[in-house]
Design a protein around this motif. Structure first.
Motif, PDB file in Angstrom:
ATOM      1  N   PHE A  48       0.862  -1.166   0.156  1.00  0.00           N
ATOM      2  CA  PHE A  48      -0.147   0.133   0.175  1.00  0.00           C
ATOM      3  C   PHE A  48       0.588   1.254   0.192  1.00  0.00           C
ATOM      4  O   PHE A  48       1.960   1.152   0.805  1.00  0.00           O
ATOM      5  CB  PHE A  48      -0.784   0.161   1.062  1.00  0.00           C
ATOM      6  N   ALA A  53      -3.520   6.071  -1.090  1.00  0.00           N
ATOM      7  CA  ALA A  53      -4.015   6.412   0.215  1.00  0.00           C
ATOM      8  C   ALA A  53      -3.966   7.944  -0.702  1.00  0.00           C
ATOM      9  O   ALA A  53      -5.888   8.486  -0.383  1.00  0.00           O
ATOM     10  CB  ALA A  53      -2.222   6.936   1.100  1.00  0.00           C
ATOM     11  N   GLN A  56      -7.344   7.044  -2.495  1.00  0.00           N
ATOM     12  CA  GLN A  56      -8.661   6.869  -2.013  1.00  0.00           C
ATOM     13  C   GLN A  56      -8.820   7.588  -0.404  1.00  0.00           C
ATOM     14  O   GLN A  56      -9.969   7.834  -1.071  1.00  0.00           O
ATOM     15  CB  GLN A  56      -8.328   5.591  -0.175  1.00  0.00           C
ATOM     16  N   THR A  87       0.781   0.818   6.619  1.00  0.00           N
ATOM     17  CA  THR A  87      -0.510   0.819   5.325  1.00  0.00           C
ATOM     18  C   THR A  87      -1.376   1.454   6.024  1.00  0.00           C
ATOM     19  O   THR A  87      -2.236   2.213   5.923  1.00  0.00           O
ATOM     20  CB  THR A  87      -1.170  -0.622   6.101  1.00  0.00           C
ATOM     21  N   THR A  88      -0.711   2.968   6.987  1.00  0.00           N
ATOM     22  CA  THR A  88      -1.295   4.076   7.469  1.00  0.00           C
ATOM     23  C   THR A  88      -0.752   5.180   6.636  1.00  0.00           C
ATOM     24  O   THR A  88       0.706   5.268   7.031  1.00  0.00           O
ATOM     25  CB  THR A  88      -1.568   3.321   8.644  1.00  0.00           C
ATOM     26  N   GLY A 115      -4.494   0.708   4.734  1.00  0.00           N
ATOM     27  CA  GLY A 115      -4.520   0.061   3.786  1.00  0.00           C
ATOM     28  C   GLY A 115      -4.959  -1.294   4.449  1.00  0.00           C
ATOM     29  O   GLY A 115      -4.505  -1.554   5.003  1.00  0.00           O
ATOM     30  N   ALA A 121      -9.177  -0.166   1.114  1.00  0.00           N
ATOM     31  CA  ALA A 121      -8.654   0.920   1.900  1.00  0.00           C
ATOM     32  C   ALA A 121      -9.771   1.302   2.901  1.00  0.00           C
ATOM     33  O   ALA A 121     -10.929   1.045   1.806  1.00  0.00           O
ATOM     34  CB  ALA A 121      -7.827   1.680   1.580  1.00  0.00           C
TER      35      ALA A 121
END
Length: 131
Positions: A48, A53, A56, A87-88, A115, A121
């Motif tokens: 991700f 990001a 999304q 993932t964030t 994600g 996500a």
């Protein structure tokens, strides 16, 4: 007493080389079947990214706009995307879009994007502020 005929040393060496080659091929075939799981996991597990990001966050913000079709999102330099972990991400940006009266408004937003596997996500803590 019967004697065995002598074997040619070249043929004996050739036979040994063939047996060693067959053993090596068999060993590596078996090894790849049982011990190559790490490489398969790396190939199938997508990472991700910051760009994921941003995309999304745009999708989440568009859901809240009065006229999402008129949305023009800002260019995203890396400085406006903070990576928390693998993932964030926190995305800070703005979008220009029309309000309910058709006037173009700039809306700043902050969005925490998390994600998940399979390319999915979700947005958390989405805050919008019109200026």
């Amino acid at each position: 007493m019967t004697q065995k005929p002598k074997q040619d040393p070249k043929q004996a060496a050739k036979g040994c080389a063939i047996m060693i080659a067959i053993a090596a091929i068999g060993f590596f075939s078996i090894k790849s079947c049982f011990f190559n799981n790490d490489a398969k996991e790396q190939v199938t597990k997508p990472k991700f990214t910051k760009q994921d990001a941003v995309v999304q966050s745009h999708l989440c913000v568009e859901k809240l706009l009065k006229s999402p079709g008129s949305a023009k999102f800002a260019y995203q330099p890396d400085e406006t995307i903070e990576q928390i972990n693998d993932t964030t991400f926190i995305v800070l940006s703005y979008v220009d879009s029309q309000n309910e009266f058709g006037a173009l408004m700039r809306t700043y937003y902050k969005c925490k994007v998390i994600g998940h596997e399979l390319g999915q996500a979700r947005c958390e803590d989405l805050k919008l502020e019109e200026k």
